[in-house]
Design a protein around this motif. Structure first.
Motif, PDB file in Angstrom:
ATOM      1  N   ASN A 158       0.891  -1.266   0.096  1.00 50.19           N
ATOM      2  CA  ASN A 158       0.177   0.000   0.178  1.00 50.19           C
ATOM      3  C   ASN A 158       0.873   1.483   0.066  1.00 50.19           C
ATOM      4  O   ASN A 158       0.173   2.500  -0.221  1.00 50.19           O
ATOM      5  CB  ASN A 158      -1.015   0.048   1.067  1.00 50.19           C
ATOM      6  CG  ASN A 158      -0.266   0.062   2.593  1.00 50.19           C
ATOM      7  OD1 ASN A 158       0.913   0.070   2.551  1.00 50.19           O
ATOM      8  ND2 ASN A 158      -0.859   0.014   3.625  1.00 50.19           N
ATOM      9  N   ASP A 159       2.209   0.918   0.138  1.00 49.17           N
ATOM     10  CA  ASP A 159       3.061   2.465   0.107  1.00 49.17           C
ATOM     11  C   ASP A 159       3.764   2.403  -1.220  1.00 49.17           C
ATOM     12  O   ASP A 159       4.380   3.411  -1.484  1.00 49.17           O
ATOM     13  CB  ASP A 159       4.217   2.239   1.137  1.00 49.17           C
ATOM     14  CG  ASP A 159       3.618   2.216   2.485  1.00 49.17           C
ATOM     15  OD1 ASP A 159       2.703   2.635   2.701  1.00 49.17           O
ATOM     16  OD2 ASP A 159       4.285   1.888   3.434  1.00 49.17           O
ATOM     17  N   ILE A 160       3.300   1.549  -2.258  1.00 42.50           N
ATOM     18  CA  ILE A 160       4.107   1.826  -3.536  1.00 42.50           C
ATOM     19  C   ILE A 160       3.509   2.960  -4.367  1.00 42.50           C
ATOM     20  O   ILE A 160       2.272   2.961  -4.492  1.00 42.50           O
ATOM     21  CB  ILE A 160       4.131   0.381  -4.335  1.00 42.50           C
ATOM     22  CG1 ILE A 160       4.467  -0.672  -3.684  1.00 42.50           C
ATOM     23  CG2 ILE A 160       4.456   0.555  -5.622  1.00 42.50           C
ATOM     24  CD1 ILE A 160       4.327  -2.059  -4.492  1.00 42.50           C
ATOM     25  N   ASP A 161       4.211   3.675  -5.011  1.00 44.92           N
ATOM     26  CA  ASP A 161       3.911   5.145  -5.884  1.00 44.92           C
ATOM     27  C   ASP A 161       4.526   4.655  -7.092  1.00 44.92           C
ATOM     28  O   ASP A 161       5.459   5.161  -7.471  1.00 44.92           O
ATOM     29  CB  ASP A 161       4.275   6.242  -5.071  1.00 44.92           C
ATOM     30  CG  ASP A 161       3.904   7.342  -5.929  1.00 44.92           C
ATOM     31  OD1 ASP A 161       2.919   7.149  -6.833  1.00 44.92           O
ATOM     32  OD2 ASP A 161       4.284   8.457  -5.617  1.00 44.92           O
ATOM     33  N   THR A 162       4.120   3.981  -8.075  1.00 41.88           N
ATOM     34  CA  THR A 162       4.463   3.590  -9.234  1.00 41.88           C
ATOM     35  C   THR A 162       5.686   2.505  -9.428  1.00 41.88           C
ATOM     36  O   THR A 162       5.645   1.953 -10.379  1.00 41.88           O
ATOM     37  CB  THR A 162       4.463   4.826 -10.098  1.00 41.88           C
ATOM     38  OG1 THR A 162       5.655   5.432  -9.664  1.00 41.88           O
ATOM     39  CG2 THR A 162       3.269   5.842 -10.082  1.00 41.88           C
TER      40      THR A 162
END
Length: 272
Positions: A164-168
Motif C-alpha cells: 500500500n506504500d508503492i507509488d508507481t
C-alpha cells in the motif's frame, strides 16, 4: 448476507430431476411439438467433481512479473519470483577508465488497477541477484523453471516495502561493485554472458505484487565518470525490451493444509 452458490446450483439441478420423475413427458417436453411427445423420464443425474494435479504453464514474456509470498489456510504457501534480461536501451557507452558512481534499479507497477493479492500492510523484503547463466530470448519457459545454481548466492541489492506504500515503483540502490562489473563487461563482447540478467526473490511477506515487465520504471541506470576528467556523472540505462526474455516462477507448499496429502495420488485425480 451470506450466499451459498454451490447449494443453489445443486437445488436448481435437483428440482427438474424430481419433477421429471413425476411427469411422464419429462424434462424438455415443452420444447417438442405435441405430435412428437414420448414417454421421456429422467431417472438419475450423476455428477462427479474432482481437482487435478497442477501442471506447468508457460510463464515467459508475460505482461506482468509476479513477486512475493502468500499464506492461505487451504492452499498453503505460494511463492513467486522472476528473472529477466536487461539491454542497453539508452544506447549510451563507456570509455576505458570509467568507474561506477552508483547504480539505481527500479521496478514499475500499475497502481491504477489491482496490482497485488494478499495483505497490503505486510512488509515484503526482496533480494536481487545477478544471473550467472543467460536466459534465452527464443525459448519458452514454464513456471516450474529451476533457477537454483544459475545466480550468484550473494545479493547485489535488497529492499523492504508495503504494497500500500508503492507509488508507481519500488527502488533499489545496487552495490557499486555490480556497477563496476557492468561497465567492465560492457567494454567487452561478452556482456550477455557475464551480465545475463537479474533474479528477484521475496524473503518475507504475505502478499504477491504484479510488476510491469516493460515500463519506463522497470530499468537500472548506471551513473559513471572518468576520474580526473569528468565533473558530472554520465549515465547509461538498461531496460527489459520487447526482445528480452523474462520468466515468472512459482511454487506451492501444501504442508499442514487440507490439501497436504492429495498430490500423492498416482491417478492424477486428487480427490472425489
Amino acid at each position: 448476507m451470506k450466499t451459498y452458490p454451490v447449494v443453489a446450483i445443486a437445488m436448481a439441478a435437483l428440482i427438474p430431476t424430481v419433477m421429471g420423475c413425476n411427469n411422464e413427458e419429462g424434462m424438455g417436453s415443452e420444447l417438442l411439438p405435441a405430435s412428437d411427445h414420448a414417454n421421456i423420464v429422467v431417472d438419475t443425474i450423476e455428477v462427479k467433481a474432482y481437482t487435478e494435479l497442477e501442471k506447468p504453464v508457460k510463464s515467459s514474456n508475460t505482461t506482468y512479473m509476479l513477486l512475493g509470498m502468500m499464506q492461505d489456510p487451504v492452499f498453503g504457501v505460494t511463492e513467486t519470483s522472476f528473472a529477466c534480461k536487461f539491454s542497453n536501451s539508452s544506447y549510451g557507452k563507456y570509455e576505458e577508465g570509467d568507474v561506477c558512481d552508483s547504480l539505481v534499479l527500479t521496478v514499475g507497477v500499475d497502481t491504477t488497477s489491482t496490482f497485488f493479492y494478499g495483505d497490503s500492510n505486510s512488509d515484503i523484503t526482496v533480494d536481487v541477484y545477478r544471473l550467472t547463466e543467460p536466459i534465452v530470448d527464443t525459448v519458452d519457459y514454464y513456471n516450474n523453471y529451476d533457477i537454483n545454481g544459475k545466480y550468484d548466492a550473494t545479493p547485489i541489492a535488497s529492499t523492504t516495502f508495503k504494497p500500500n506504500d508503492i507509488d508507481t515503483m519500488i527502488t533499489f540502490k545496487v552495490n557499486k561493485d555490480f556497477g563496476d562489473l557492468v561497465i567492465q563487461n560492457s567494454l567487452a563482447t561478452t556482456f550477455d554472458q557475464n551480465i545475463c540478467g537479474l533474479y528477484f526473490k521475496a524473503t518475507t511477506g504475505n502478499s504477491i505484487v504484479k510488476f510491469f515487465r516493460s515500463s519506463k520504471y522497470t530499468q537500472y541506470v548506471v551513473y559513471h565518470h572518468v576520474p580526473d576528467v569528468d565533473t558530472v556523472s554520465s549515465s547509461v540505462t538498461y531496460s527489459v525490451q520487447t526482445t528480452d526474455c523474462s520468466i515468472n516462477m512459482s511454487s506451492h507448499d501444501y504442508n499442514n493444509t487440507d490439501l497436504a496429502n492429495v498430490s500423492a495420488k498416482a491417478s492424477g485425480k486428487q480427490d472425489e
